[in-house]
Design a protein around this motif. Structure first.
Motif, PDB file in Angstrom:
ATOM      1  N   ARG A  20       2.913 -13.458  -0.874  1.00 13.82           N
ATOM      2  CA  ARG A  20       1.592 -12.401  -0.266  1.00 13.82           C
ATOM      3  C   ARG A  20       2.630 -12.401   0.920  1.00 13.82           C
ATOM      4  N   GLY A  21       1.875 -11.178   1.751  1.00 13.55           N
ATOM      5  CA  GLY A  21       3.372 -10.596   2.849  1.00 13.55           C
ATOM      6  C   GLY A  21       3.606  -9.562   2.525  1.00 13.55           C
ATOM      7  N   SER A  23       5.809  -6.981   2.485  1.00 15.70           N
ATOM      8  CA  SER A  23       5.694  -5.580   1.809  1.00 15.70           C
ATOM      9  C   SER A  23       7.284  -4.056   1.934  1.00 15.70           C
ATOM     10  N   GLU A  59       2.421  -3.812  -0.576  1.00 16.55           N
ATOM     11  CA  GLU A  59       1.934  -4.359   0.094  1.00 16.55           C
ATOM     12  C   GLU A  59       1.324  -5.932  -1.191  1.00 16.55           C
ATOM     13  N   VAL A  60       1.749  -7.393  -0.840  1.00 15.82           N
ATOM     14  CA  VAL A  60       1.228  -7.513  -1.963  1.00 15.82           C
ATOM     15  C   VAL A  60      -0.072  -9.086  -0.743  1.00 15.82           C
ATOM     16  N   LEU A  61      -0.960  -7.973  -0.808  1.00 19.74           N
ATOM     17  CA  LEU A  61      -2.565  -8.901  -0.077  1.00 19.74           C
ATOM     18  C   LEU A  61      -2.806 -10.191  -0.798  1.00 19.74           C
ATOM     19  N   HIS A  62      -2.758 -10.864  -1.957  1.00 20.36           N
ATOM     20  CA  HIS A  62      -3.426 -11.979  -2.528  1.00 20.36           C
ATOM     21  C   HIS A  62      -3.019 -12.473  -3.988  1.00 20.36           C
ATOM     22  N   VAL A  73      -2.615  -6.349  -4.677  1.00 20.90           N
ATOM     23  CA  VAL A  73      -1.700  -5.251  -3.862  1.00 20.90           C
ATOM     24  C   VAL A  73      -1.913  -4.089  -3.555  1.00 20.90           C
ATOM     25  N   ARG A  74      -1.707  -3.830  -2.193  1.00 17.93           N
ATOM     26  CA  ARG A  74      -1.389  -2.090  -1.677  1.00 17.93           C
ATOM     27  C   ARG A  74      -0.835  -1.904  -2.091  1.00 17.93           C
ATOM     28  N   ASN A  77      -2.822   3.587  -0.394  1.00 15.30           N
ATOM     29  CA  ASN A  77      -4.756   3.413   0.017  1.00 15.30           C
ATOM     30  C   ASN A  77      -5.795   2.727  -0.978  1.00 15.30           C
ATOM     31  N   THR A  79      -5.983  -0.688  -3.545  1.00 14.49           N
ATOM     32  CA  THR A  79      -5.808  -2.279  -3.916  1.00 14.49           C
ATOM     33  C   THR A  79      -5.964  -2.547  -5.209  1.00 14.49           C
TER      34      THR A  79
END
Length: 93
Positions: A20-21, A23, A59-62, A73-74, A77, A79
């Motif tokens: 997570r986090g 990018s 980017e890994v969001l959760h 992941v995003r 733009n 998700t």
């Protein structure tokens, strides 16, 4: 130094291993090595349809609660939730 030069110096890893986090930028799809229940051709096609294309920012969001699966992941733009074993086919840096 450009963003491409920075990303060329970063080590490549499968998105499925990212925490997570994280990018980075998508380098390529390696569906043969993913270990997915889907065929390599089908997995690659699905990932591309979802937007996992070379050069896209990711980017890994959760992470899921149980076994950290699936991950959100995003990609640019958008998700998207994807299983880690399918994310193993997406090589990022």
């Amino acid at each position: 130094m450009t963003i491409d030069e920075v990303n060329d110096t970063r080590p490549q890893l499968p998105l499925g291993l990212a925490k997570r986090g994280y990018s980075g930028v998508i380098h390529h799809i390696a569906a043969d090595d993913a270990g997915s229940a889907l065929s390599a051709v089908e997995l690659e096609s699905r990932l591309i349809e979802l937007g996992f294309v070379e050069g896209a920012r990711v980017e890994v969001l959760h992470e899921g609660v149980i076994g950290r699966d699936p991950i959100a992941v995003r990609v640019e733009n958008v998700t998207i939730a994807v299983r880690r074993r399918e994310a193993m086919a997406v090589i990022v840096a």
